[in-house]
Design a protein around this motif. Structure first.
Motif: not given
Lengths: 524, 207
Positions: A365-374, A404-422
């Motif tokens: 649920t926490i991972a799901h919420a971050h896909v939405g709000v983040y 560019s740094w901003h984009f790749w950090l937050v996009a990479g960070g989101l994937v790293l957040y969501v996939v293992p946590l799910s």
């Protein structure tokens, strides 16, 4: 304009489909004058909203990272009451939802509405006061949570008598300014973004008052809690963010929205079905079964607005994906729009009893919420700010590299957040369903996801730091002045120079790529 | 769309409809739910403990609800003997049903773990009793005193082993004692009426 467009391969702007012809240049001059006046009227309010929102983004990141670390280092910072997990975690949520996302959305709303309505922002100083009231409310609210005065309801922790009134009044002031702007409009047609934004400012105070109403007891308290919490997402965060995506995707591409009928269908079905979704947070719980079933059915029916909006956004993009290389606005907003489709489909799936049986009460649920709000809301807000700030400051962003740094950090960070946590959430849920497995095994099963989340949180926080630093440079007028006249804003520049010739950083980081749009686009 | 009033009235109508369905109708149905005779209102100390539970966000890791045995294994896990029903929460304001089970469900923790000493040790340092636990230690609910300074009315917590503070004594503050009283009050094991096995956890609330 056509000759420049012609050189850009996938970036060709079809003057025919956009309905722009040279003999209309006179009316385009008028349009641009209207737009410049609209922008001038909202710039101060929008700037204050963005600056405070980004402050909250940093504060919220700190709270989030501390909460995450505490889940696998439970003896971290245990001697102070205000630093205990159960206070820091809701502070993270409130800082992000009410601080960052809501204030960024208010900035986007006050900036977009005058443009879309072809007039100036009315009651600008009222809206500005509203932004400050809202900020005061969030400060009091989070101080209340940290000092142990939470109201105890998820998403509604801020003390209802000392913090919430500031938000209601502040949000109301912004809403009144927007309503007055709507009433004074010079555009006859209401573009789809206007529907979403105006509806959101009507919906939010209603659900916020219901959620904070002090009379609910027992399971009715649970029902109103989740009625509110889900609707904050659906009728507030989603509504304004979809409004922004509906504006920026066609705006940057110079291409009208794929289908007007679909946007109507998407809007009204979202309004109708989303509002009924909340009880799916209580599946299996002690609330009347028909309420839960209603919400599960409504969650399934969300397929209609989600597909309508998805088709509209993605079909507008089709054949224009090269533009993602040039426009940071587009890159962030399209990532957000894709996340919206993904998170909505995931949500429908999660709301079914068979899946919920496993995932309820877990990190899923926490991972799901971050896909939405983040992944959705926050990315759309990043993209919006990249577009709006050059028009507020009349400067380009100082550095393409930082974007560019901003984009790749937050996009990479989101994937790293969501996939293992799910994955961790599913494993945790499967252990919990096995009555023979001791409880500790569920903790061990989710542990790797808790650790990767802390790493991901750090990456996201660094990304936010880069963004905040760049925003600061921007407000210090460190970027180049915008040199391209608004008459020729055809170049959707940004990360890579459209022509292969090397271009100095400052000109590469040229605004966020704007093409004036003809009939059917958000300009009308 | 060109008409503002259509937009605003339509948007209002959708949220009003949802409010009627999910707030107003349930409220009229649930207002007739009365507390079972076995369920007592919280005492002053228990209510204070509940406030401590809320203030420190226990709800972010602990649920307080047992789902139907036909649907999940909450009962098989030993967390309760039956699914909980609306009447079980008649005195709960706000509700603390929870959405996370990072820790175990607590709606029957008073039945399952009736020893107040265990709870005090566990709150002071969860890993003193459960080495695998990731619950935060609530040191701020306790005082660590020199044994000389312990007063006769102090509630001394017998923390032992490597997790105990060397040469010092752990004393529970009133908030810790109240929180434990609240936890011990959590028992929803009395029978509830009109609950056919396996299906009707919500029958109680139906009109």
């Amino acid at each position: 304009m056509p000759c420049r467009a012609g050189r850009m391969g996938g970036w060709r702007v079809s003057t025919d489909s956009a309905g722009v012809h040279l003999d209309e240049s006179k009316s385009r001059v008028d349009d641009i004058a209207i737009r410049l006046r609209a922008d001038a009227s909202s710039r101060r309010v929008a700037l204050i909203a963005f600056a405070t929102a980004i402050g909250w983004l940093l504060v919220g990141s700190g709270f989030g990272e501390v909460s995450s670390l505490k889940m696998h280092i439970p003896d971290l910072l245990v001697n102070e009451a205000w630093l205990t997990f159960g206070r820091v975690r809701p502070s993270h949520l409130n800082a992000m939802i009410y601080g960052w996302a809501s204030l960024a959305m208010m900035g986007v709303s006050v900036w977009m509405m005058p443009r879309l309505l072809h007039t100036e922002l009315r009651f600008g100083s009222l809206a500005e006061s509203g932004i400050w009231f809202w900020n005061v409310g969030v400060v009091i609210g989070i101080a209340g949570i940290l000092s142990g005065h939470s109201d105890g309801l998820e998403w509604l922790e801020m003390p209802r008598y000392i913090a919430v009134p500031w938000l209601i009044v502040g949000g109301g002031m912004v809403g009144v300014a927007l309503l007055a702007t709507l009433a004074a409009r010079r555009a006859e047609h209401l573009y789809v973004s206007v529907w979403y934004i105006m509806a959101a400012y009507l919906w939010f105070p209603i659900i916020f008052v219901i959620g904070n109403w002090p009379a609910w007891t027992g399971v009715e308290s649970a029902a109103t809690n989740w009625f509110y919490a889900h609707n904050t997402l659906g009728l507030w965060l989603t509504a304004v963010s979809l409004g922004a995506a509906y504006y920026f995707i066609p705006k940057v591409l110079g291409r009208p929205v794929h289908s007007y009928q679909l946007s109507l269908l998407g809007f009204w079905t979202l309004a109708f079905f989303y509002a009924l979704n909340g009880m799916h947070h209580l599946i299996g719980g002690p609330v009347p079964e028909w309420m839960i079933t209603t919400s599960i059915v409504a969650s399934g029916l969300m397929v209609i607005p989600v597909l309508a909006v998805g088709i509209n956004h993605h079909m507008t993009m089709v054949g224009r994906f090269t533009a993602l290389r040039y426009s940071p606005t587009l890159r962030f907003v399209v990532f957000g729009a894709m996340s919206y489709t993904a998170v909505s489909l995931q949500g429908m799936f999660t709301a079914t009893r068979a899946v919920n049986r496993v995932t309820h009460f877990t990190q899923w649920t926490i991972a799901h919420a971050h896909v939405g709000v983040y992944g959705f809301v926050t990315f759309v807000m990043f993209g919006s700010i990249y577009y709006i700030m050059p028009r507020i400051m009349n400067r380009e962003w100082p550095s393409a590299r930082l974007i560019s740094w901003h984009f790749w950090l937050v996009a990479g960070g989101l994937v790293l957040y969501v996939v293992p946590l799910s994955v961790a959430g599913v494993l945790q849920g499967l252990v919990l369903l096995d009555p023979q497995a001791p409880f500790e095994r569920s903790v061990q099963a989710e542990m790797f996801g808790l650790v990767t989340r802390s790493v991901a949180g750090l990456v996201l926080t660094v990304g936010h730091g880069v963004f905040a630093w760049h925003f600061w440079l921007m407000t210090r007028a460190r970027g180049a002045e915008r040199t391209i006249s608004p008459f020729h804003e055809v170049r959707p520049i940004l990360f890579v120079a459209p022509e292969s010739a090397p271009i100095a950083v400052n000109t590469v980081a040229d605004s966020s790529g704007a093409v004036s749009v003809g009939r059917g686009g958000p300009n009308r | 769309m060109t008409r503002t009033w259509l937009l605003m009235i339509g948007a209002f109508a959708t949220v009003a409809f949802a409010t009627i369905v999910l707030v107003v109708i349930p409220q009229t149905m649930l207002m007739h739910v009365t507390a079972p005779p076995e369920l007592h209102p919280y005492s002053a100390v228990e209510a204070r403990g509940r406030d401590v539970y809320i203030a420190n966000g226990c709800v972010y890791c602990h649920s307080q609800q047992i789902r139907d045995p036909a649907f999940t294994t909450d009962v098989d896990r030993g967390w309760g003997t039956r699914a909980t029903v609306p009447a079980d929460y008649a005195y709960d304001r706000p509700h603390l049903l929870g959405t996370s089970r990072t820790g175990p469900d607590l709606i029957n923790v008073g039945q399952r773990l009736p020893d107040p000493i265990w709870h005090l040790i566990h709150l002071y340092d969860p890993r003193a009793v459960s080495p695998w636990s990731i619950m935060p230690a609530f040191h701020f609910l306790f005082e660590v005193k020199n044994p000389r300074d312990v007063r006769p009315d102090d509630r001394v917590v017998p923390v032992t082993g490597p997790r105990a503070p060397a040469g010092m004594v752990v004393v529970a503050r009133p908030d810790a004692i109240a929180l434990v009283q609240y936890l011990l009050s959590l028992k929803r094991e009395y029978p509830v009426a009109a609950q056919p096995a396996g299906e009707g956890r919500n029958v109680h609330a139906m009109p």
